[in-house]
Scaffold this motif. Structure first.
Motif, PDB file in Angstrom:
ATOM      1  N   PHE A  60       0.819  -1.210   0.000  1.00 17.93           N
ATOM      2  CA  PHE A  60       0.000   0.000   0.000  1.00 17.93           C
ATOM      3  C   PHE A  60       0.858   1.267   0.000  1.00 17.93           C
ATOM      4  N   MET A  61       1.985   1.243   0.712  1.00 15.66           N
ATOM      5  CA  MET A  61       2.855   2.427   0.685  1.00 15.66           C
ATOM      6  C   MET A  61       3.376   2.674  -0.728  1.00 15.66           C
ATOM      7  N   PHE A  62       3.802   1.597  -1.404  1.00 13.29           N
ATOM      8  CA  PHE A  62       4.309   1.758  -2.767  1.00 13.29           C
ATOM      9  C   PHE A  62       3.209   2.183  -3.739  1.00 13.29           C
ATOM     10  N   VAL A  63       2.009   1.683  -3.567  1.00 20.65           N
ATOM     11  CA  VAL A  63       0.903   2.103  -4.434  1.00 20.65           C
ATOM     12  C   VAL A  63       0.636   3.596  -4.258  1.00 20.65           C
ATOM     13  N   ASN A  64       0.581   4.064  -3.027  1.00 27.61           N
ATOM     14  CA  ASN A  64       0.332   5.490  -2.783  1.00 27.61           C
ATOM     15  C   ASN A  64       1.453   6.356  -3.353  1.00 27.61           C
ATOM     16  N   LEU A  65       2.706   5.940  -3.163  1.00 28.07           N
ATOM     17  CA  LEU A  65       3.819   6.691  -3.740  1.00 28.07           C
ATOM     18  C   LEU A  65       3.754   6.684  -5.266  1.00 28.07           C
ATOM     19  N   SER A  66       3.361   5.545  -5.824  1.00 24.39           N
ATOM     20  CA  SER A  66       3.259   5.446  -7.282  1.00 24.39           C
ATOM     21  C   SER A  66       2.229   6.415  -7.838  1.00 24.39           C
ATOM     22  N   VAL A  67       1.108   6.575  -7.160  1.00 21.95           N
ATOM     23  CA  VAL A  67       0.079   7.520  -7.612  1.00 21.95           C
ATOM     24  C   VAL A  67       0.651   8.934  -7.629  1.00 21.95           C
ATOM     25  N   ILE A  68       1.332   9.303  -6.562  1.00 20.98           N
ATOM     26  CA  ILE A  68       1.915  10.653  -6.487  1.00 20.98           C
ATOM     27  C   ILE A  68       2.941  10.854  -7.604  1.00 20.98           C
ATOM     28  N   ILE A  69       3.852   9.916  -7.745  1.00 25.90           N
ATOM     29  CA  ILE A  69       4.919  10.063  -8.741  1.00 25.90           C
ATOM     30  C   ILE A  69       4.354  10.073 -10.154  1.00 25.90           C
ATOM     31  N   TYR A  70       3.466   9.132 -10.449  1.00 24.13           N
ATOM     32  CA  TYR A  70       2.968   9.007 -11.822  1.00 24.13           C
ATOM     33  C   TYR A  70       2.028  10.148 -12.197  1.00 24.13           C
ATOM     34  N   TYR A  71       1.011  10.368 -11.407  1.00 17.08           N
ATOM     35  CA  TYR A  71       0.008  11.358 -11.809  1.00 17.08           C
ATOM     36  C   TYR A  71       0.432  12.791 -11.509  1.00 17.08           C
ATOM     37  N   TYR A  72       0.931  13.021 -10.299  1.00 17.49           N
ATOM     38  CA  TYR A  72       1.203  14.397  -9.897  1.00 17.49           C
ATOM     39  C   TYR A  72       2.487  14.930 -10.539  1.00 17.49           C
ATOM     40  N   PHE A  73       3.527  14.092 -10.592  1.00 15.98           N
ATOM     41  CA  PHE A  73       4.805  14.586 -11.111  1.00 15.98           C
ATOM     42  C   PHE A  73       5.032  14.270 -12.591  1.00 15.98           C
ATOM     43  N   ARG A  74       4.848  13.014 -13.006  1.00 17.18           N
ATOM     44  CA  ARG A  74       5.141  12.667 -14.402  1.00 17.18           C
ATOM     45  C   ARG A  74       4.085  13.179 -15.370  1.00 17.18           C
ATOM     46  N   LYS A  75       2.822  12.931 -15.071  1.00 14.47           N
ATOM     47  CA  LYS A  75       1.752  13.378 -15.971  1.00 14.47           C
ATOM     48  C   LYS A  75       1.352  14.825 -15.710  1.00 14.47           C
ATOM     49  N   LYS A  76       1.887  15.387 -14.654  1.00 12.10           N
ATOM     50  CA  LYS A  76       1.647  16.778 -14.269  1.00 12.10           C
ATOM     51  C   LYS A  76       0.159  17.105 -14.147  1.00 12.10           C
ATOM     52  N   GLU A  77      -0.602  16.151 -13.640  1.00  8.81           N
ATOM     53  CA  GLU A  77      -2.011  16.393 -13.347  1.00  8.81           C
ATOM     54  C   GLU A  77      -2.070  16.982 -11.944  1.00  8.81           C
ATOM     55  N   ARG A  78      -2.188  18.265 -11.865  1.00  4.50           N
ATOM     56  CA  ARG A  78      -2.049  18.999 -10.608  1.00  4.50           C
ATOM     57  C   ARG A  78      -3.340  19.062  -9.801  1.00  4.50           C
ATOM     58  N   LYS A  79      -4.052  17.975  -9.743  1.00  9.39           N
ATOM     59  CA  LYS A  79      -5.221  17.890  -8.865  1.00  9.39           C
ATOM     60  C   LYS A  79      -4.680  17.520  -7.491  1.00  9.39           C
ATOM     61  N   PHE A  80      -4.381  18.543  -6.706  1.00 10.17           N
ATOM     62  CA  PHE A  80      -3.646  18.381  -5.455  1.00 10.17           C
ATOM     63  C   PHE A  80      -4.294  17.385  -4.507  1.00 10.17           C
ATOM     64  N   ILE A  81      -5.583  17.507  -4.298  1.00  8.67           N
ATOM     65  CA  ILE A  81      -6.246  16.629  -3.322  1.00  8.67           C
ATOM     66  C   ILE A  81      -6.247  15.191  -3.814  1.00  8.67           C
ATOM     67  N   ARG A  82      -6.618  14.973  -5.088  1.00  8.43           N
ATOM     68  CA  ARG A  82      -6.757  13.624  -5.623  1.00  8.43           C
ATOM     69  C   ARG A  82      -5.424  12.911  -5.825  1.00  8.43           C
ATOM     70  N   TYR A  83      -4.447  13.605  -6.390  1.00  6.29           N
ATOM     71  CA  TYR A  83      -3.203  12.950  -6.788  1.00  6.29           C
ATOM     72  C   TYR A  83      -2.013  13.227  -5.879  1.00  6.29           C
ATOM     73  N   PHE A  84      -2.211  14.034  -4.842  1.00  3.03           N
ATOM     74  CA  PHE A  84      -1.107  14.262  -3.912  1.00  3.03           C
ATOM     75  C   PHE A  84      -1.550  14.076  -2.462  1.00  3.03           C
ATOM     76  N   LEU A  85      -2.530  14.841  -2.024  1.00  6.57           N
ATOM     77  CA  LEU A  85      -2.895  14.841  -0.609  1.00  6.57           C
ATOM     78  C   LEU A  85      -3.440  13.491  -0.135  1.00  6.57           C
ATOM     79  N   ILE A  86      -4.423  12.939  -0.834  1.00  6.96           N
ATOM     80  CA  ILE A  86      -5.018  11.669  -0.392  1.00  6.96           C
ATOM     81  C   ILE A  86      -4.001  10.529  -0.430  1.00  6.96           C
ATOM     82  N   PRO A  87      -3.226  10.366  -1.539  1.00  8.88           N
ATOM     83  CA  PRO A  87      -2.218   9.309  -1.499  1.00  8.88           C
ATOM     84  C   PRO A  87      -1.132   9.550  -0.447  1.00  8.88           C
TER      85      PRO A  87
END
Length: 137
Positions: A60-87
């Protein structure tokens, strides 16, 4: 185990055998029964539960980190709550639970993790060869 046998990560002849009448991987089932019975007789239930938590929390820790890295940083989808805060909160909760596992569980869990990592290094020839996938499921 069937998929890993099919992909030749585990011995194919044993792990891909399907019972002709019941159409189930009977040898895998029997192996897990033996391991479960031996584990239940030899180890305290609380330790077994903690080891299972080690694996689950690590995943679960790796899944949450993967969401942050993939969506928030690589795909640059800056939906802060969905792709950074919750994970990030999910990671922190799992990490808190993880660091409160018993020292023996952490030691055994990290040893098991290291064995898996060494096995991955060997089977991929130092990560030069791609690991088997579970395509076709």
């Amino acid at each position: 185990m069937f998929s890993m046998g099919r992909d030749e990560v585990l011995p194919k002849r044993f792990f891909t055998y399907i019972h002709p009448k019941y159409k189930t991987p009977i040898l895998n089932i029997m192996l897990m029964c033996v391991i479960s019975v031996v584990g239940a007789l030899a180890l305290p239930a609380s330790f077994v539960a903690e080891l299972m938590n080690f694996g689950g929390l690590t995943g679960f820790m790796f899944v949450n980190l993967s969401v942050i890295i993939y969506y928030y940083f690589r795909k640059k989808e800056r939906k802060f709550i969905r792709y950074f805060l919750i994970p990030a909160l999910g990671f922190l909760i799992c990490f808190y639970l993880f660091i409160n596992l018993s020292p023996l569980t952490l030691k055994v869990g990290f040893i098991w993790l290291a064995i898996g990592f060494v096995y991955a290094i060997i089977t991929t020839k130092g990560f030069r060869k791609k690991p088997p996938t579970m395509e076709g499921l």
